[in-house]
Design an enzyme around this catalytic site. Sequence first.
Site, PDB file in Angstrom:
ATOM      1  N   HIS A   1      -3.923  -0.828  -6.011  1.00 48.42           N
ATOM      2  CA  HIS A   1      -4.249  -2.024  -6.793  1.00 48.42           C
ATOM      3  C   HIS A   1      -4.495  -1.683  -8.262  1.00 48.42           C
ATOM      4  O   HIS A   1      -4.004  -2.364  -9.167  1.00 48.42           O
ATOM      5  CB  HIS A   1      -5.492  -2.725  -6.245  1.00 48.42           C
TER       6      HIS A   1
ATOM      7  N   CYS B   1       0.860  -1.175   0.000  1.00 45.64           N
ATOM      8  CA  CYS B   1       0.000   0.000   0.000  1.00 45.64           C
ATOM      9  C   CYS B   1       0.903   1.234   0.000  1.00 45.64           C
ATOM     10  O   CYS B   1       1.822   1.329   0.824  1.00 45.64           O
ATOM     11  CB  CYS B   1      -0.895   0.006   1.236  1.00 45.64           C
TER      12      CYS B   1
ATOM     13  N   ASP C   1      -0.123  -6.043   0.276  1.00 44.89           N
ATOM     14  CA  ASP C   1      -1.357  -6.413  -0.405  1.00 44.89           C
ATOM     15  C   ASP C   1      -1.066  -7.681  -1.197  1.00 44.89           C
ATOM     16  O   ASP C   1      -0.025  -7.791  -1.852  1.00 44.89           O
ATOM     17  CB  ASP C   1      -1.812  -5.302  -1.360  1.00 44.89           C
TER      18      ASP C   1
ATOM     19  N   SER D   1       8.092 -16.679 -19.785  1.00 44.80           N
ATOM     20  CA  SER D   1       7.412 -16.838 -18.496  1.00 44.80           C
ATOM     21  C   SER D   1       8.306 -16.584 -17.284  1.00 44.80           C
ATOM     22  O   SER D   1       7.841 -16.043 -16.281  1.00 44.80           O
ATOM     23  CB  SER D   1       6.748 -18.203 -18.396  1.00 44.80           C
TER      24      SER D   1
END
Length: 160
Positions: A92, A51, A58, A75
């Site tokens: 987010h 955050c 988070d 990947s």
Amino acid sequence: MREKEQLTKLGSQHTEYKTDYDPSVLEAFSNKHPDNDYFVKFNCPEFTSLCPITGQPDFATITISYVPDQRLVESKSLKLYLFSFRDHGDFHEDCVNKIMKDLIKLLDPKDIEVWGKFLPRGGISIDPYCNYGKPGTRWEQAAWERMMKHDMYPEIVRNR
């Protein structure tokens, strides 16, 4: 230079795990089937960021789906890139948009979507979603339609 030599992360015994946002770790390789439209989907159930206000962690599952054009993301480099958010402070919504924009810059895909399903903190979960379809193609309209309908039938969240 052969493509195999351009991929520096895959197979490396000296992997460096950066813990602050670093898009430079992303690598791509040539799509051997650019004439086929197909989805590539990644699920990262252990995404972590901070955050930007409180510094609290988070946790989320990040899902990335894309239709490649000429290039695909390697990947392991994607794993290292997502790991680089670990000590990065962003909301987010910012995280999922950064992920999408960095992959667009790297791959120039026909279509891409990124969905973050963040665990609740303070009694609320946040699930930001973003997508993109290459302008001037049928994928531009498909992305718009998916955006308009993406949460018409939301999941039942029991214990996340």
